[in-house]
Design an enzyme around this catalytic site. Structure first.
Site, PDB file in Angstrom:
ATOM      1  N   GLY A 127     -27.718  -7.761   7.283  1.00  0.00           N
ATOM      2  CA  GLY A 127     -27.187  -7.167   8.454  1.00  0.00           C
ATOM      3  C   GLY A 127     -28.236  -6.046   8.802  1.00  0.00           C
ATOM      4  N   LEU A 128     -27.725  -5.027   9.599  1.00  0.00           N
ATOM      5  CA  LEU A 128     -28.365  -3.668  10.032  1.00  0.00           C
ATOM      6  C   LEU A 128     -29.749  -4.262  10.785  1.00  0.00           C
ATOM      7  CD1 LEU A 128     -27.866  -1.361   6.943  1.00  0.00           C
ATOM      8  CD2 LEU A 128     -26.601  -1.605   8.976  1.00  0.00           C
ATOM      9  N   CYS A 129     -29.425  -5.044  11.612  1.00  0.00           N
ATOM     10  CA  CYS A 129     -30.659  -5.653  12.404  1.00  0.00           C
ATOM     11  C   CYS A 129     -30.536  -5.552  13.809  1.00  0.00           C
ATOM     12  CB  CYS A 129     -31.555  -6.766  11.874  1.00  0.00           C
ATOM     13  SG  CYS A 129     -30.041  -8.207  11.499  1.00  0.00           S
ATOM     14  N   GLY A 130     -29.503  -4.848  14.389  1.00  0.00           N
ATOM     15  CA  GLY A 130     -29.267  -4.643  15.600  1.00  0.00           C
ATOM     16  C   GLY A 130     -28.288  -5.769  16.142  1.00  0.00           C
ATOM     17  N   ALA A 317     -36.579  -6.428  14.859  1.00  0.00           N
ATOM     18  CA  ALA A 317     -34.990  -5.947  15.045  1.00  0.00           C
ATOM     19  C   ALA A 317     -34.543  -4.848  14.033  1.00  0.00           C
ATOM     20  CB  ALA A 317     -34.064  -7.109  15.301  1.00  0.00           C
TER      21      ALA A 317
END
Lengths: 363, 132
Positions: A127-130, A317
Site C-alpha cells: 500500500g501507501l501508493c495513493g 504513485a
C-alpha cells in the site's frame, strides 16, 4: 497489526500510543492542518506528538527516495525487454507478409461467440501508493458490472496482494486464481499468468481474456486501461452470441496485422536495430506451426509489458503519495510547534502572574 | 566464419556472442546450423540448444522459442532460457518429479493443458544437466 515501516533507521521513542493513533487514520490526518482547538493542551503530549510527526516525516521521505530509485530500475527493465519485443514483432510482420494470415487458423486467434470472459486484474503488492490500487479495482468493478449487464459470465484472475485481499472479501465475484509476485516482474512470473490464460482460453472455458492494468504515462500521470489479450484479433471487435460487442469502450487491441501498411507497434515505434529484411525467408515448418510457436511468446511478452508498466505506475504513485505526505508532515509539525510554544509561554506567564500576585498579597 | 548468436528473453539478452555451430531441437527432430546457412525461420520446441565454441559444447535449456537464421546471424526468441551451469540439479529433478506426478493424476481439459506445458519444461532442464 503494525505495518512494516520500510527503510527508516530512526528509533521510535516511547510514542507507541501516539503511533497507533496515527496508524489507524493512515495518512489522511496530514491532509488538513488541524485547528488549534483540536490539539491536546498537555505540554508533554504535544512534545511527544511533535517527535512522532518528525519520525514519520523521515520515513515518508525515505520511502519516496526508494520509490524514485526503483522507478528508474523499472524503466531500465522496460528498455531491456525491447530487443525481444522488437525482434518478435519484426518476425511477425515478415511472416505476416509472406503467409497471408487470413487463411491460417491458429487456436489463439479463434473468435468464438463470447459467453464467458476472464479478467486479469493487475494490482500492487504494497500500500501507501495513493489511489493506485483503488483506481484499478474500481475499474474492475465497473467492468464486471458491464459484463453482468450484458448477461455474460466472468471469472477474475487477480495478480497482486492488494487485489487478492480485495477479492477475497468479495465472495460474490468468482476468482479463478490468485497470483502474487515479488519485486520486479520477470518472464517467469508472466509465464505463470500466460500459462493460466492460455489453458483457460484453449480449453474453451472462457472465450475472451481481458487484461486490466495501469499504463504508465508519466511520473505524475497514469491511466487504467483494459486490453483484450485473447483472442488475438486481426481486425474487428469481439461479439457475443447475440452479436453485441462485448468490448470495453476504450479497449485497445493487440493487433497482429499491419495498420496502414506499417506495423503499429504499441507506443514505441523505434525499430532500433537495422534489421535486414529477408525477402526469401524460408519456413522450416509450415506457417501455421511457426505462428503456433510465436503466439505464446507474443502473449507472454504482452503480459510482461503490462506487469512492468503496472509496477512503474505503482512506484510513481507511491513517490507522489510519499512526497505529499512529507510536505504535510512538515506543515503539521510547524503548526504543532506553534501551539506548543504558545502553551509553554502561557504556562510561564501564568506562573509569573501567580508569583507576582502572591508577592503583592504579602506586601 | 562465425555465427553471431543472440538469445533474447523478454527480460534480458541471455547470449549475444559468436559460436561456430548450433544444434536446435524442433518438432520434427534436430536441426544444426553452420555458418552461411540459408535464411530460414524455425519454430523451436521446448528442448536443448547446443552451441559449439572453442572446441566445447555448451548447452542451454530453452522453453517455447522461435529461431530466425539470417546472414550468419541467428536470433532466438525465447520466453525463458537457462544455461546448464545455472541449473541446480537437485531442484531440477524435484520439479521434474512434481510435474510427472501432476501429469499422471490430472483431470479436466484445462488442467491437462497446463500439465502438458509444465512437464516438458522440467524434463528439458533435467536433460540439459545430463548432457555433456
Amino acid at each position: 497489526m503494525s505495518q512494516p515501516w520500510v527503510s527508516s533507521d530512526q528509533p521510535f521513542r516511547n510514542t507507541h500510543d501516539m503511533f497507533v493513533q496515527h496508524q489507524s487514520r493512515r495518512f489522511s490526518v496530514f491532509n488538513t492542518i488541524p485547528r488549534p482547538s483540536n490539539i491536546k493542551c498537555n505540554l508533554r503530549e504535544l512534545r511527544q506528538r511533535i517527535a512522532t510527526v518528525k519520525n514519520t516525516q523521515k520515513i515518508t521521505e525515505a520511502m519516496k527516495l526508494v520509490a524514485a530509485a526503483k522507478v528508474r530500475r523499472a524503466q531500465e527493465a522496460v528498455v531491456n525487454s525491447r530487443p525481444f519485443s522488437e525482434s518478435l514483432i519484426d518476425v511477425l510482420y515478415s511472416i505476416n507478409q509472406q503467409a497471408q494470415l487470413e487463411d491460417v487458423d491458429i487456436p489463439l486467434t479463434n473468435i468464438r461467440p463470447v459467453k464467458k470472459v476472464a479478467l486479469v486484474v493487475i494490482t500492487g503488492e504494497r500500500g501507501l501508493c495513493g489511489g493506485f490500487n483503488n483506481f484499478v479495482l474500481r475499474k474492475a468493478e465497473a467492468r464486471i458490472a458491464e459484463l453482468e449487464n450484458l448477461g455474460l459470465d466472468y471469472t477474475v484472475i487477480s495478480v497482486g496482494k492488494k487485489g487478492n485481499s480485495y477479492f477475497i472479501r468479495r465472495p460474490k465475484v468468482s476468482v479463478d486464481r490468485f497470483i502474487e509476485g515479488e519485486g520486479f516482474p520477470t518472464a517467469k512470473d508472466s509465464q505463470v499468468i500466460a500459462d493460466d490464460v492460455f489453458s483457460l482460453f484453449v480449453s474453451e472455458e472462457v472465450d475472451k481474456v481481458e487484461l486490466l492494468y495501469t499504463k504508465f504515462v508519466s511520473l505524475v500521470k497514469s491511466n487504467v486501461v483494459i486490453h483484450t489479450l485473447l483472442p488475438l484479433s486481426a481486425k474487428g471487435e469481439i461479439r457475443d452470441g447475440n452479436g453485441n460487442s462485448v468490448d470495453a469502450s476504450e479497449d485497445e487491441f493487440f493487433r497482429l496485422t499491419s495498420k496502414d501498411g506499417k506495423l503499429a507497434v504499441e507506443r514505441d515505434k523505434s525499430m532500433g536495430k537495422s534489421d535486414v529484411f529477408y525477402p526469401n525467408m524460408e519456413f522450416e515448418q509450415d506457417p501455421a506451426q511457426i505462428l503456433d510457436a510465436l503466439m505464446p511468446l507474443y502473449l507472454n511478452n504482452q503480459i510482461l509489458r503490462a506487469l512492468q508498466e503496472s509496477l512503474a505506475s505503482e512506484l510513481a504513485a507511491r513517490m507522489n503519495a510519499m512526497s505529499n505526505a512529507t510536505d504535510n508532515a512538515i506543515d503539521l509539525k510547524k503548526s504543532l510547534e506553534n501551539v506548543y510554544n504558545r502553551e509553554r509561554q502561557s504556562k510561564i506567564t501564568n506562573e509569573i502572574l501567580e508569583i507576582v500576585a502572591g508577592a503583592e498579597a504579602l506586601l | 566464419m562465425i555465427l553471431n548468436l543472440f538469445v533474447l528473453t523478454p527480460s534480458r539478452i541471455v547470449w549475444d556472442s559468436e559460436v561456430k555451430e548450433i544444434i536446435l531441437s524442433i518438432t520434427s527432430g534436430q536441426i544444426g546450423a553452420l555458418p552461411n546457412h540459408a535464411p530460414i525461420v524455425i519454430a523451436v520446441d521446448i528442448g536443448i540448444l547446443r552451441m559449439h565454441l572453442n572446441d566445447q559444447w555448451l548447452t542451454m535449456a530453452l522453453m517455447d522459442s522461435f529461431a530466425r537464421i539470417g546472414k550468419n546471424e541467428i536470433i532466438i526468441l525465447v520466453n525463458d532460457a537457462e544455461k546448464n551451469s545455472d541449473i541446480d540439479p537437485q531442484e531440477a529433478h524435484q520439479s521434474l518429479e512434481i510435474a510427472e506426478a501432476a501429469l499422471r493424476k490430472v483431470e479436466g481439459k484445462r488442467k491437462t493443458i497446463k500439465a502438458n506445458l509444465a512437464f516438458p519444461q522440467s524434463r528439458t532442464r533435467v536433460e540439459t544437466i545430463n548432457v555433456i
